[in-house]
Motif scaffolding. Structure first.
Motif, PDB file in Angstrom:
ATOM      1  N   CYS A  60      32.292  36.243  40.639  1.00 54.58           N
ATOM      2  CA  CYS A  60      31.777  36.921  39.443  1.00 54.58           C
ATOM      3  C   CYS A  60      32.816  37.027  38.338  1.00 54.58           C
ATOM      4  N   ARG A  61      32.340  36.783  37.144  1.00 52.37           N
ATOM      5  CA  ARG A  61      33.089  37.125  35.944  1.00 52.37           C
ATOM      6  C   ARG A  61      32.407  38.338  35.316  1.00 52.37           C
ATOM      7  N   TYR A  62      33.004  38.851  34.235  1.00 49.66           N
ATOM      8  CA  TYR A  62      32.350  39.962  33.554  1.00 49.66           C
ATOM      9  C   TYR A  62      31.107  39.491  32.838  1.00 49.66           C
ATOM     10  N   ARG A  63      30.236  40.442  32.584  1.00 49.85           N
ATOM     11  CA  ARG A  63      29.016  40.137  31.848  1.00 49.85           C
ATOM     12  C   ARG A  63      29.326  39.643  30.439  1.00 49.85           C
ATOM     13  N   ASP A  64      30.178  40.393  29.753  1.00 49.62           N
ATOM     14  CA  ASP A  64      30.368  40.132  28.332  1.00 49.62           C
ATOM     15  C   ASP A  64      31.682  39.419  28.022  1.00 49.62           C
ATOM     16  N   GLU A  65      32.325  38.952  29.049  1.00 43.45           N
ATOM     17  CA  GLU A  65      33.662  38.415  28.834  1.00 43.45           C
ATOM     18  C   GLU A  65      33.884  37.255  29.799  1.00 43.45           C
ATOM     19  N   ARG A  66      33.855  36.082  29.283  1.00 50.37           N
ATOM     20  CA  ARG A  66      34.111  34.912  30.108  1.00 50.37           C
ATOM     21  C   ARG A  66      35.550  34.467  29.891  1.00 50.37           C
ATOM     22  N   ASP A  67      36.313  34.532  30.957  1.00 51.11           N
ATOM     23  CA  ASP A  67      37.727  34.202  30.848  1.00 51.11           C
ATOM     24  C   ASP A  67      37.893  32.706  30.609  1.00 51.11           C
ATOM     25  N   PRO A  68      38.580  32.345  29.527  1.00 54.00           N
ATOM     26  CA  PRO A  68      38.728  30.917  29.238  1.00 54.00           C
ATOM     27  C   PRO A  68      39.731  30.231  30.162  1.00 54.00           C
ATOM     28  N   ASP A  69      40.516  31.030  30.862  1.00 54.24           N
ATOM     29  CA  ASP A  69      41.538  30.442  31.733  1.00 54.24           C
ATOM     30  C   ASP A  69      40.982  30.274  33.150  1.00 54.24           C
ATOM     31  N   PRO A  70      40.749  29.038  33.571  1.00 50.50           N
ATOM     32  CA  PRO A  70      40.148  28.841  34.892  1.00 50.50           C
ATOM     33  C   PRO A  70      41.063  29.255  36.037  1.00 50.50           C
ATOM     34  N   GLU A  71      42.337  29.440  35.737  1.00 49.54           N
ATOM     35  CA  GLU A  71      43.286  29.834  36.782  1.00 49.54           C
ATOM     36  C   GLU A  71      43.401  31.348  36.928  1.00 49.54           C
ATOM     37  N   ALA A  72      42.859  32.068  35.970  1.00 50.72           N
ATOM     38  CA  ALA A  72      42.960  33.526  36.028  1.00 50.72           C
ATOM     39  C   ALA A  72      42.113  34.074  37.182  1.00 50.72           C
ATOM     40  N   PRO A  73      42.568  35.172  37.820  1.00 44.59           N
ATOM     41  CA  PRO A  73      41.770  35.743  38.903  1.00 44.59           C
ATOM     42  C   PRO A  73      40.410  36.212  38.391  1.00 44.59           C
ATOM     43  N   ARG A  74      39.375  35.923  39.163  1.00 45.42           N
ATOM     44  CA  ARG A  74      38.036  36.362  38.782  1.00 45.42           C
ATOM     45  C   ARG A  74      37.927  37.882  38.965  1.00 45.42           C
ATOM     46  N   PRO A  75      37.232  38.557  38.059  1.00 44.98           N
ATOM     47  CA  PRO A  75      37.031  40.005  38.222  1.00 44.98           C
ATOM     48  C   PRO A  75      36.395  40.355  39.568  1.00 44.98           C
ATOM     49  N   GLY A  76      35.485  39.523  40.027  1.00 46.90           N
ATOM     50  CA  GLY A  76      34.851  39.796  41.319  1.00 46.90           C
ATOM     51  C   GLY A  76      35.857  39.794  42.453  1.00 46.90           C
ATOM     52  N   LEU A  77      36.788  38.853  42.389  1.00 42.26           N
ATOM     53  CA  LEU A  77      37.852  38.787  43.396  1.00 42.26           C
ATOM     54  C   LEU A  77      38.758  40.013  43.293  1.00 42.26           C
ATOM     55  N   MET A  78      39.049  40.420  42.069  1.00 44.93           N
ATOM     56  CA  MET A  78      39.881  41.615  41.872  1.00 44.93           C
ATOM     57  C   MET A  78      39.193  42.859  42.433  1.00 44.93           C
ATOM     58  N   LEU A  79      37.888  42.930  42.251  1.00 47.98           N
ATOM     59  CA  LEU A  79      37.128  44.062  42.801  1.00 47.98           C
ATOM     60  C   LEU A  79      37.187  44.046  44.328  1.00 47.98           C
ATOM     61  N   ALA A  80      37.003  42.874  44.906  1.00 45.62           N
ATOM     62  CA  ALA A  80      37.071  42.769  46.377  1.00 45.62           C
ATOM     63  C   ALA A  80      38.452  43.176  46.880  1.00 45.62           C
ATOM     64  N   ASP A  81      39.490  42.739  46.172  1.00 50.15           N
ATOM     65  CA  ASP A  81      40.853  43.102  46.569  1.00 50.15           C
ATOM     66  C   ASP A  81      41.075  44.616  46.479  1.00 50.15           C
ATOM     67  N   ALA A  82      40.470  45.230  45.463  1.00 52.89           N
ATOM     68  CA  ALA A  82      40.621  46.680  45.280  1.00 52.89           C
ATOM     69  C   ALA A  82      39.903  47.469  46.381  1.00 52.89           C
ATOM     70  N   LEU A  83      38.926  46.825  47.012  1.00 53.09           N
ATOM     71  CA  LEU A  83      38.159  47.493  48.071  1.00 53.09           C
ATOM     72  C   LEU A  83      38.761  47.257  49.455  1.00 53.09           C
ATOM     73  N   GLU A  84      39.547  46.212  49.563  1.00 50.25           N
ATOM     74  CA  GLU A  84      40.061  45.765  50.864  1.00 50.25           C
ATOM     75  C   GLU A  84      40.808  46.893  51.587  1.00 50.25           C
ATOM     76  N   GLY A  85      40.402  47.114  52.838  1.00 52.02           N
ATOM     77  CA  GLY A  85      41.066  48.119  53.662  1.00 52.02           C
ATOM     78  C   GLY A  85      40.695  49.547  53.337  1.00 52.02           C
ATOM     79  N   ARG A  86      39.792  49.746  52.397  1.00 51.84           N
ATOM     80  CA  ARG A  86      39.461  51.100  51.956  1.00 51.84           C
ATOM     81  C   ARG A  86      37.998  51.468  52.192  1.00 51.84           C
ATOM     82  N   VAL A  87      37.225  50.562  52.759  1.00 51.87           N
ATOM     83  CA  VAL A  87      35.797  50.875  52.927  1.00 51.87           C
ATOM     84  C   VAL A  87      35.622  51.978  53.965  1.00 51.87           C
ATOM     85  N   PRO A  88      34.591  52.794  53.791  1.00 56.95           N
ATOM     86  CA  PRO A  88      34.374  53.928  54.699  1.00 56.95           C
ATOM     87  C   PRO A  88      34.109  53.456  56.129  1.00 56.95           C
ATOM     88  N   GLU A  89      34.279  54.357  57.062  1.00 56.85           N
ATOM     89  CA  GLU A  89      33.987  54.072  58.458  1.00 56.85           C
ATOM     90  C   GLU A  89      32.532  53.639  58.582  1.00 56.85           C
TER      91      GLU A  89
END
Lengths: 121, 121
Positions: B13-42
């Motif tokens: 996923c990219r943002y709705r209103d913001e398409r990153d022109p740099d194909p090498e930049a981390p995708r927002p969806g990946l950043m969200l997944a990384d922010a959740l990693e190891g923190r999900v509830p029991e």
């Protein structure tokens, strides 16, 4: 093939751009379900549901099957049952429900609301 | 509780209103997944997926569990992991995944893309 593919049709859906002011009038979603009744392809069962939460882009349907991707499609009108019957047959025939892009009915190409991977994925 | 609730996060996923022109930049969806990693509830497992087909309203996530409604939510930013962690915990605790409206985090109220009934329904 066993009847494992499920075609869900939201019977509470109204049109996207047209909200019927008459609360007694048949809902477009219900009309679509009625137009599909008894006509679904072999191996597909029709399920009437309430609110698939795609109210701004109805009428709304979903296709799901064990081991397949679940697809939610929107912007259907009651007179588009044929498109959906064709799409359901193609979905049932496609491995994991992944209809090849070139074989996918145009309405399904343009009106996919969301998809969810199979549980096994 | 057994780990039966699945939180799916689209890592393409990219943002709705913001398409990153740099194909090498981390995708927002990946950043969200990384922010959740190891923190999900029991009782919740995190699954990284590719394309939930909600590209115009990303970042996109889904919550599903056996016997529960599946929900697809959109318009998440990577810094909104807390909202999602709260929502996942509430989903896991709610019968059939139906979080009472007044207890539902506001972002989930306003950004439900679609929902699909449990198989048993």
């Amino acid at each position: 093939m066993a009847e494992t593919v499920e075609l869900l049709v939201c019977v509470t859906c109204r049109y996207r751009d047209e909200r019927d002011p008459d609360p007694e009038a048949p809902r477009p979603g219900l009309m679509l379900a009625d137009a599909l009744e008894g006509r679904v392809p072999e191996g597909v069962v029709l399920t009437r549901t309430e609110c698939l939460s795609n109210c701004t882009r109805g009428c709304t349907v979903a296709l799901r099957a064990p081991g397949a991707w679940t697809y939610v499609y929107g912007n259907f009108a009651p007179d588009q049952a044929e498109i959906l019957l064709d799409g359901a047959a193609r979905y049932a025939a496609a491995p994991q429900g992944l209809i090849p892009w070139r074989e996918r009915p145009e309405h399904l190409r343009k009106n996919c609301i969301a998809r969810i991977p199979p549980l096994e994925a």
